[in-house]
Each structure stands twice: as C-alpha cells, then as structure tokens.
Design an enzyme around this catalytic site. Sequence first.
Site, PDB file in Angstrom:
ATOM      1  CG  ASN A 154      -4.182   5.327  -3.758  1.00 12.07           C
ATOM      2  OD1 ASN A 154      -4.535   5.565  -4.917  1.00 12.07           O
ATOM      3  ND2 ASN A 154      -2.950   4.940  -3.463  1.00 12.07           N
ATOM      4  CG  HIS A 208       1.841  -0.251  -8.768  1.00  9.92           C
ATOM      5  ND1 HIS A 208       2.886   0.595  -9.062  1.00  9.92           N
ATOM      6  CD2 HIS A 208       1.282   0.215  -7.632  1.00  9.92           C
ATOM      7  CE1 HIS A 208       2.969   1.541  -8.137  1.00  9.92           C
ATOM      8  NE2 HIS A 208       1.999   1.341  -7.262  1.00  9.92           N
ATOM      9  CG  ASP A 254       4.916   1.094 -11.696  1.00  9.82           C
ATOM     10  OD1 ASP A 254       4.005   0.238 -11.599  1.00  9.82           O
ATOM     11  OD2 ASP A 254       5.667   1.381 -10.735  1.00  9.82           O
TER      12      ASP A 254
HETATM   13  C1  XIL Z   1       6.551   2.349  -2.514  1.00 11.42           C
HETATM   14  C2  XIL Z   1       7.682   3.318  -2.833  1.00 11.42           C
HETATM   15  O1  XIL Z   1       7.709   3.529  -4.208  1.00 11.42           O
HETATM   16  C3  XIL Z   1       9.003   2.791  -2.349  1.00 11.42           C
HETATM   17  O2  XIL Z   1      10.008   3.792  -2.469  1.00 11.42           O
HETATM   18  C4  XIL Z   1       8.905   2.326  -0.907  1.00 11.42           C
HETATM   19  O3  XIL Z   1      10.100   1.712  -0.532  1.00 11.42           O
HETATM   20  C5  XIL Z   1       7.749   1.355  -0.728  1.00 11.42           C
HETATM   21  O4  XIL Z   1       6.559   1.967  -1.161  1.00 11.42           O
HETATM   22  N1  XIL Z   1       1.599   1.230  -3.207  1.00 11.42           N
HETATM   23  C6  XIL Z   1       1.673   2.474  -2.619  1.00 11.42           C
HETATM   24  C7  XIL Z   1       2.976   3.181  -2.576  1.00 11.42           C
HETATM   25  O5  XIL Z   1       0.648   3.046  -2.246  1.00 11.42           O
HETATM   26  O6  XIL Z   1       3.102   3.999  -1.452  1.00 11.42           O
HETATM   27  C8  XIL Z   1       4.137   2.230  -2.653  1.00 11.42           C
HETATM   28  O7  XIL Z   1       5.329   3.011  -2.780  1.00 11.42           O
HETATM   29  C9  XIL Z   1       3.969   1.278  -3.819  1.00 11.42           C
HETATM   30  C10 XIL Z   1       2.720   0.459  -3.659  1.00 11.42           C
END
Ligand code: XIL
Length: 346
Positions: A192, A228, A259
């Site tokens: 990932n 993201h 998101d």
């Molecule tokens: C984020 C979570 O959404 C939060 O709650 C936490 O505080 C930090 O991590 N990439 C990833 C996720 O693979 O695990 C992350 O999640 C966001 C970025």
Amino acid sequence: MFFLIAVALPTPTPPSLRAAADRAGILIGAAVRPEQLSEAAYASTLAREFNMVEPEDALKWEVVHPAALSFDFSQGDKMVDFAMTHKMKIRGHTLVWHQQNPKWLTEGKYTSGELAEILERHIKSVVGHYRGKIFAWDVVNEAFDELRPGQLRSTMWRNQPGIGLGEAGTAYVERCFRWAHEADPQALLFYNEAEAEVMNPKSDAIYAMVRDFRQRGVPIDGVGFQMHIANLHPDVASVSANIKRFTVLGVQVHITEMDVALPVDPNGNARPEDLQLQADIYREIANACLSHPGCAAIQTWGFTDKYSWIGSHSKHTQGAALPFDRDYRPKPAYAALRNALGSGRR
Ligand code: XIL
C-alpha cells in the site's frame, strides 16, 4: 369504466452504494473507527452503504501490540464482529509501517536480529489471529520515500537498524510478504502506498518491485493506491494508466484510502462549487477503477465528515473530504459515486 386514483407513492429510495457495488461486482469499503460503532447513525450508515471495512487505526502496532509481550485485539475484534454480522469483507491495515509504532519498539534499542524476530512474531500473530476472517492485508505501507523519488525510505525496518536486509533493496519487503503468507496462505497480500497513484518515479519503483516479486514467485496479490486527494484537478488519465500497468502484471489494485480534502472555513464548511468539483473527482476515480477488471475495490478513508483525519492533519484548514456530511447526509460526492457504481463495469 376506468377510474384514475391518485395514490401518494413513497419516493423510491435509490439503491445504496453497497447495492450498486454488489451489482457492479466491485467492493466498496470504508475505514472504520471501532469506538464509533455504538453510535446508531454511524453503524447503520456503514452497514447499509458498504460491503467492506478496514480498521483506520485499530490494527496498527501502537494499538494492537501495546507492550513487547502482549497483543490487544479488542478493537479489531469489535470491527470484525460487526463486519461478519453485516456480511462485509474485511481488509487489514497495516503490518509494517514507520508510523504509529509503540515507544517500547521505537525506543527499545533492539539489534537487527532482535527486530527481525519481533517483526516476524508480530506479523504471524496478527495475521494468524484473523486468519480466514481478514481476506486482504496491507502488509507493508509506504516503504518508498517522498523526498528521494524512487528510493526506499530509511526506517527502523529497513536500515535503522533494519531487520538485517537493509543493503538488499526490497528484500526486507519481500521477507514481510513471505511471513504474512505463511501465517495465512489464503489472504491476499497488498503493498500500500501514498502519492503513487499517478505515473511518477515512486509508482515506477513500486512497479519494478512488484514485477520482480511476481517473476520470482514472492506472494504478492495487489497494490493499494491510497488516493488522498487535495488537488482539485487530479490527473485521472494518469491514475487510469497506472492502474492498468499494475493489473497487467496480474496483481489487483485496490483504492484503499480515498478522500478529497477541500478548503474549509472556521466552521468546517466547504464552498458549494468545491463540493461539485469533489463529486466529479469521486466519479472519475470510480470510473477509472471500474474500467479495469483488476481494480477490485474502492474504499474511502472514513465515510462521514464527522470523523475524518483530514481536519487534524491539516490543522483544520481542510476538511469535508468524505461522501457523507457531519450529520450523515449524502453529499454530491455520494450521488456521483453511486451513479458511477450504478453504471457498472465498462
Ligand atoms: C491516519 C488515521 O486516519 C489517523 O486516525 C491517524 O491519527 C494517523 O493515520 N496513510 C495511511 C493511514 O496509510 O494509516 C493514515 O491513517 C493516513 C495516511
């Protein structure tokens, strides 16, 4: 003699994302915070709209492995029970990462040999605990660097001090996949990554790693595109070309953490025109996935703006990133996603 009788028909409820995804033969998932499952609106929306879940934080080291000799599966188990009750698939996240690791581990001054033992035990315990329940795992998360394009990141697992394979390129990643496969030979194993959704030096390096792993029989089944998005004009054609090249290698692609962060005012509200642009992005990314048979899942990182990491992550300058608003009302992004799923594979 015919009479026309006016009857007040209930407004037809359009199918949920879940119903549309089931028909299209694709998984639609959401990252879940198990502590919110006791909130009725959270639980009912999740079960109605999604056919897959993944724990947002509950299976990260700092939660699941809080002390050297103890595991805490309580939060993960809660989510797994919910998913099984509602016949949802479960993705696991994540076994090897440089963030959200407990202090006992990061400050433990372990040797490479000790770290290798600790990591093997962690992977085998966590994957073993959920064997047969979690169908797909993010085995390694974000192993490639942001600042040095195409280079592996320096981490405690690779070379600081690492598990003893630091000089051997992606060998430490390979070792993790092999351990996970031993613990659950049926589970699909994913690599990932962030910021590798388009064709770029990072996705090129991942592509080279995955091709090498497939050629040598290393057990890897898929690549997770986090997705993201904060730029309101993403290069979707490049995302699509990138999905294609991975699926041609014979691995699946899952969109794992989508998101679309929007600028927000101090009350957390986005501009209406940005909500429309956001909807377009959800639609276009969903269509890109649907157009490649090997793109098997679309997952959002949470589902309601009430609980989204974007707020704290951006010091509250961005937000409104998900398909449901803070009151669980569907946003334009929801309709766009549902329409895309409703049109099926193309
Ligand atoms: C984020 C979570 O959404 C939060 O709650 C936490 O505080 C930090 O991590 N990439 C990833 C996720 O693979 O695990 C992350 O999640 C966001 C970025």
